[in-house]
Motif scaffolding. Structure first.
Motif, PDB file in Angstrom:
ATOM      1  N   ALA A   1      -0.441  -2.692  -0.773  1.00 19.39           N
ATOM      2  CA  ALA A   1      -0.686  -3.772  -1.726  1.00 19.39           C
ATOM      3  C   ALA A   1       0.165  -3.662  -2.982  1.00 19.39           C
ATOM      4  O   ALA A   1       0.442  -4.678  -3.631  1.00 19.39           O
ATOM      5  N   LEU A   2       0.592  -2.454  -3.328  1.00 26.69           N
ATOM      6  CA  LEU A   2       1.328  -2.283  -4.574  1.00 26.69           C
ATOM      7  C   LEU A   2       2.726  -2.896  -4.501  1.00 26.69           C
ATOM      8  O   LEU A   2       3.378  -2.838  -3.467  1.00 26.69           O
ATOM      9  N   PRO A   3       3.196  -3.454  -5.617  1.00 26.99           N
ATOM     10  CA  PRO A   3       4.566  -3.956  -5.650  1.00 26.99           C
ATOM     11  C   PRO A   3       5.561  -2.809  -5.668  1.00 26.99           C
ATOM     12  O   PRO A   3       5.181  -1.645  -5.866  1.00 26.99           O
ATOM     13  N   ARG A   4       6.819  -3.134  -5.497  1.00 29.65           N
ATOM     14  CA  ARG A   4       7.839  -2.090  -5.529  1.00 29.65           C
ATOM     15  C   ARG A   4       7.963  -1.487  -6.919  1.00 29.65           C
ATOM     16  O   ARG A   4       8.188  -0.285  -7.060  1.00 29.65           O
TER      17      ARG A   4
ATOM     18  N   ARG B   1       3.812   6.356  -0.231  1.00 28.49           N
ATOM     19  CA  ARG B   1       4.791   5.817  -1.181  1.00 28.49           C
ATOM     20  C   ARG B   1       5.455   6.973  -1.933  1.00 28.49           C
ATOM     21  O   ARG B   1       5.180   7.217  -3.099  1.00 28.49           O
ATOM     22  N   PRO B   2       6.350   7.712  -1.267  1.00 26.28           N
ATOM     23  CA  PRO B   2       6.992   8.850  -1.923  1.00 26.28           C
ATOM     24  C   PRO B   2       7.803   8.464  -3.153  1.00 26.28           C
ATOM     25  O   PRO B   2       8.077   9.314  -4.004  1.00 26.28           O
ATOM     26  N   ASP B   3       8.159   7.189  -3.261  1.00 27.57           N
ATOM     27  CA  ASP B   3       8.905   6.747  -4.436  1.00 27.57           C
ATOM     28  C   ASP B   3       8.080   6.830  -5.714  1.00 27.57           C
ATOM     29  O   ASP B   3       8.622   6.802  -6.819  1.00 27.57           O
ATOM     30  N   LEU B   4       6.753   6.955  -5.582  1.00 31.34           N
ATOM     31  CA  LEU B   4       5.875   7.025  -6.745  1.00 31.34           C
ATOM     32  C   LEU B   4       5.644   8.452  -7.234  1.00 31.34           C
ATOM     33  O   LEU B   4       4.944   8.653  -8.234  1.00 31.34           O
ATOM     34  N   THR B   5       6.226   9.433  -6.550  1.00 25.04           N
ATOM     35  CA  THR B   5       5.948  10.838  -6.865  1.00 25.04           C
ATOM     36  C   THR B   5       6.170  11.156  -8.332  1.00 25.04           C
ATOM     37  O   THR B   5       5.339  11.786  -8.992  1.00 25.04           O
ATOM     38  N   ILE B   6       7.296  10.727  -8.886  1.00 26.34           N
ATOM     39  CA  ILE B   6       7.624  11.084 -10.272  1.00 26.34           C
ATOM     40  C   ILE B   6       6.814  10.280 -11.285  1.00 26.34           C
ATOM     41  O   ILE B   6       6.861  10.583 -12.487  1.00 26.34           O
ATOM     42  N   LYS B   7       6.084   9.294 -10.808  1.00 28.57           N
ATOM     43  CA  LYS B   7       5.312   8.445 -11.722  1.00 28.57           C
ATOM     44  C   LYS B   7       3.829   8.789 -11.738  1.00 28.57           C
ATOM     45  O   LYS B   7       3.063   8.200 -12.499  1.00 28.57           O
TER      46      LYS B   7
ATOM     47  N   GLY C   1       9.193  -1.376 -17.378  1.00 33.79           N
ATOM     48  CA  GLY C   1       7.751  -1.594 -17.387  1.00 33.79           C
ATOM     49  C   GLY C   1       7.240  -1.936 -16.003  1.00 33.79           C
ATOM     50  O   GLY C   1       7.891  -1.668 -14.994  1.00 33.79           O
ATOM     51  N   GLY C   2       6.082  -2.549 -15.930  1.00 39.87           N
ATOM     52  CA  GLY C   2       5.486  -2.903 -14.648  1.00 39.87           C
ATOM     53  C   GLY C   2       4.027  -2.537 -14.605  1.00 39.87           C
ATOM     54  O   GLY C   2       3.417  -2.192 -15.628  1.00 39.87           O
ATOM     55  N   ASP C   3       3.435  -2.604 -13.421  1.00 40.46           N
ATOM     56  CA  ASP C   3       2.019  -2.315 -13.261  1.00 40.46           C
ATOM     57  C   ASP C   3       1.710  -0.839 -13.530  1.00 40.46           C
ATOM     58  O   ASP C   3       2.519   0.046 -13.213  1.00 40.46           O
ATOM     59  N   VAL C   4       0.540  -0.595 -14.107  1.00 42.06           N
ATOM     60  CA  VAL C   4       0.045   0.759 -14.292  1.00 42.06           C
ATOM     61  C   VAL C   4      -1.208   0.897 -13.439  1.00 42.06           C
ATOM     62  O   VAL C   4      -2.158   0.120 -13.585  1.00 42.06           O
ATOM     63  N   VAL C   5      -1.203   1.867 -12.552  1.00 38.17           N
ATOM     64  CA  VAL C   5      -2.296   2.057 -11.603  1.00 38.17           C
ATOM     65  C   VAL C   5      -3.181   3.204 -12.074  1.00 38.17           C
ATOM     66  O   VAL C   5      -2.672   4.270 -12.432  1.00 38.17           O
ATOM     67  N   TRP C   6      -4.481   2.974 -12.065  1.00 37.56           N
ATOM     68  CA  TRP C   6      -5.448   4.032 -12.377  1.00 37.56           C
ATOM     69  C   TRP C   6      -6.223   4.371 -11.108  1.00 37.56           C
ATOM     70  O   TRP C   6      -6.772   3.477 -10.449  1.00 37.56           O
ATOM     71  N   LEU C   7      -6.292   5.651 -10.770  1.00 36.80           N
ATOM     72  CA  LEU C   7      -7.123   6.154  -9.684  1.00 36.80           C
ATOM     73  C   LEU C   7      -8.281   6.875 -10.360  1.00 36.80           C
ATOM     74  O   LEU C   7      -8.121   7.962 -10.897  1.00 36.80           O
TER      75      LEU C   7
END
Length: 206
Positions: free
Chosen positions: A36-39, A63-69, A142-148
């Protein structure tokens, strides 16, 4: 996003209690979120409790591209119920629950954390999230900020967006609804005043 179903018996009080999530449920929830998350995602912050950390690790798998984020953020932890942690709700004296309900804003259940303290930390995290989301000079613009995070944090966000950080919470108006296990809600972050850049100090690296 709320963590997946925790591996704990029903009816037990668990807030800051560091219980794990069911592994298969966490992986399934992470897979749904990854799709569901955007790129473009500005950041992924997770509560340091293991039921949220597992969700973050599962998300990286898809989503390994999110590792550093991905970062651990202590302000996204659930309410600390003090001596109530790990006890059956039915075994907690009614007088204690009534006292908490009567003074919801200031009373610390079980001697743990007051709702006013939790609201303050969640409000501060929201401000940092907004600065990150709207940062024009961020690497990805910038962009979306996801909270878990947890149901209690989701309710705090709902309260803050409806009433603001200065309002005193009370039991009659406190939000009851929250995302189910492994579910999420999407909310708009207000654009911060010009000149307020993201601090970049939102927690330990996860």
């Amino acid at each position: 996003m709320r963590h997946a179903q925790p591996d704990i018996a029903p009816g037990i009080c668990y807030g800051r209690l560091d219980v794990p999530a069911l592994a298969h449920a966490s992986r399934s929830a992470a897979h749904a979120l990854a799709r569901a998350l955007p790129r473009q995602v500005a950041g992924v912050w997770h509560s340091p409790l293991q039921r949220c950390e597992l969700l973050a690790l599962d998300l990286i798998g898809f989503r390994p591209d999110l590792t550093i984020k991905i970062q651990a953020e202590s302000r996204l932890a659930e309410l600390d119920f003090g001596t109530w942690e790990g006890r059956a709700w039915a075994a907690i004296p009614r007088a204690g629950i009534d006292a908490w309900s009567a003074q919801l804003h200031d009373h610390a259940p079980g001697g743990g954390e007051s709702l006013s303290a939790m609201l303050a930390r969640v409000a501060a995290a929201l401000q940092d999230a907004a600065r990150l989301a709207w940062a024009p000079d961020a690497p990805d613009g910038g962009g979306d900020v996801v909270w878990l995070t947890h149901a209690g944090v989701a309710r705090c966000v709902a309260w803050l967006q409806q009433h603001g950080p200065q309002a005193r919470a009370d039991a009659a108006r406190w939000p009851v609804a929250a995302p189910g296990y492994g579910a999420w809600v999407t909310l708009a972050l207000p654009q911060p005043p010009s000149g307020q850049a993201a601090s970049g100090q939102c927690g330990e690296q996860g």
